[in-house]
Design a protein around this motif. Structure first.
Motif, mmCIF file in Angstrom:
data_model
loop_
_atom_site.group_PDB
_atom_site.id
_atom_site.type_symbol
_atom_site.label_atom_id
_atom_site.label_comp_id
_atom_site.label_asym_id
_atom_site.label_seq_id
_atom_site.Cartn_x
_atom_site.Cartn_y
_atom_site.Cartn_z
ATOM 1 N N ILE A 1 -0.852 0.957 -0.332
ATOM 2 C CA ILE A 1 -0.167 -0.231 0.160
ATOM 3 C C ILE A 1 -0.585 -1.406 -0.711
ATOM 4 C CG2 ILE A 1 -1.982 -0.638 1.893
ATOM 5 C CD1 ILE A 1 0.243 -1.798 3.713
ATOM 6 N N VAL B 1 -8.231 -1.549 4.977
ATOM 7 C CA VAL B 1 -7.046 -0.709 4.978
ATOM 8 C C VAL B 1 -7.234 0.383 6.026
ATOM 9 C CG1 VAL B 1 -7.920 0.806 3.128
ATOM 10 C CG2 VAL B 1 -5.455 0.639 3.544
ATOM 11 N N TYR B 2 -6.152 0.737 6.681
ATOM 12 C CA TYR B 2 -6.179 1.736 7.739
ATOM 13 C C TYR B 2 -5.216 2.873 7.415
ATOM 14 C CZ TYR B 2 -8.040 -2.330 10.197
ATOM 15 O OH TYR B 2 -8.785 -3.427 10.544
ATOM 16 N N SER C 1 -1.725 0.817 6.707
ATOM 17 C CA SER C 1 -1.593 -0.617 6.953
ATOM 18 C C SER C 1 -2.852 -1.304 6.425
ATOM 19 C CB SER C 1 -1.411 -0.907 8.443
ATOM 20 O OG SER C 1 -2.529 -0.431 9.187
ATOM 21 N N ARG C 2 -2.799 -2.611 6.329
ATOM 22 C CA ARG C 2 -3.967 -3.328 5.848
ATOM 23 C C ARG C 2 -4.049 -4.713 6.453
ATOM 24 N NH1 ARG C 2 -3.203 -4.225 -0.589
ATOM 25 N NH2 ARG C 2 -4.799 -5.838 -0.352
ATOM 26 N N ASP C 3 -5.263 -5.221 6.474
ATOM 27 C CA ASP C 3 -5.548 -6.577 6.911
ATOM 28 C C ASP C 3 -6.102 -7.288 5.688
ATOM 29 O OD1 ASP C 3 -6.734 -8.923 7.844
ATOM 30 O OD2 ASP C 3 -7.232 -8.032 9.782
ATOM 31 N N GLY D 1 2.476 -5.573 1.118
ATOM 32 C CA GLY D 1 2.868 -4.663 2.186
ATOM 33 C C GLY D 1 3.770 -3.519 1.766
ATOM 34 N N THR E 1 4.599 0.022 0.678
ATOM 35 C CA THR E 1 3.872 1.272 0.891
ATOM 36 C C THR E 1 4.436 2.410 0.059
ATOM 37 O OG1 THR E 1 5.264 1.817 2.788
ATOM 38 C CG2 THR E 1 3.203 0.656 3.240
ATOM 39 N N THR F 1 0.669 6.631 8.730
ATOM 40 C CA THR F 1 1.065 5.248 8.486
ATOM 41 C C THR F 1 -0.120 4.487 7.914
ATOM 42 O OG1 THR F 1 2.616 5.304 10.347
ATOM 43 C CG2 THR F 1 1.974 3.139 9.509
#
Length: 115
Positions: A51, A78-79, A70-72, A55, A57, A68
């Motif tokens: 990612i 990152v998740y 995702s990241r902050d 955003g 991906t 899935t």
């Protein structure tokens, strides 16, 4: 100095879920891409998902629709949410960070899918 701290691996039954997290050190600047690779015993390391800061991906075909990413950006984290896990998903999952200056790799976290 530990640059990437991974967590969330473990043993899960087929069909189950796990969530991996990877927190990058605040000392890592200008992060562009964050992601996950995996390596199963006797196999080469392979891309799972990435990612960008914006955003965008990218997923390996074998995880599309099940995982899935995702990241902050504010937390440099990152998740990877992994659903409908299969025995063939068993591997060491490594966090990956690409910054303007260099690449970083985590130590890896074991994910085992077995009944």
């Amino acid at each position: 100095q530990v640059q990437l701290v991974e967590s969330g691996g473990g043993l899960v039954q087929p069909g189950g879920s796990l969530r991996l997290s990877c927190a990058a050190s605040r000392s890592i600047f200008s992060i562009n891409v964050m992601g996950w690779y995996r390596q199963a015993p006797g196999k080469q390391r392979e891309l799972v998902a990435t990612i960008t800061t914006g955003g965008r991906t990218n997923y390996a075909d074998f995880v599309k629709g099940r995982f899935t990413i995702s990241r902050d950006n504010g937390e440099n984290t990152v998740y990877l949410q992994m659903n409908t896990l299969k025995p063939e998903d068993t591997a060491v999952y490594c966090c990956y960070v690409h910054s303007m200056f260099r690449d970083y790799w985590g130590q890896g976290t074991q994910v085992t899918v077995s009944s």
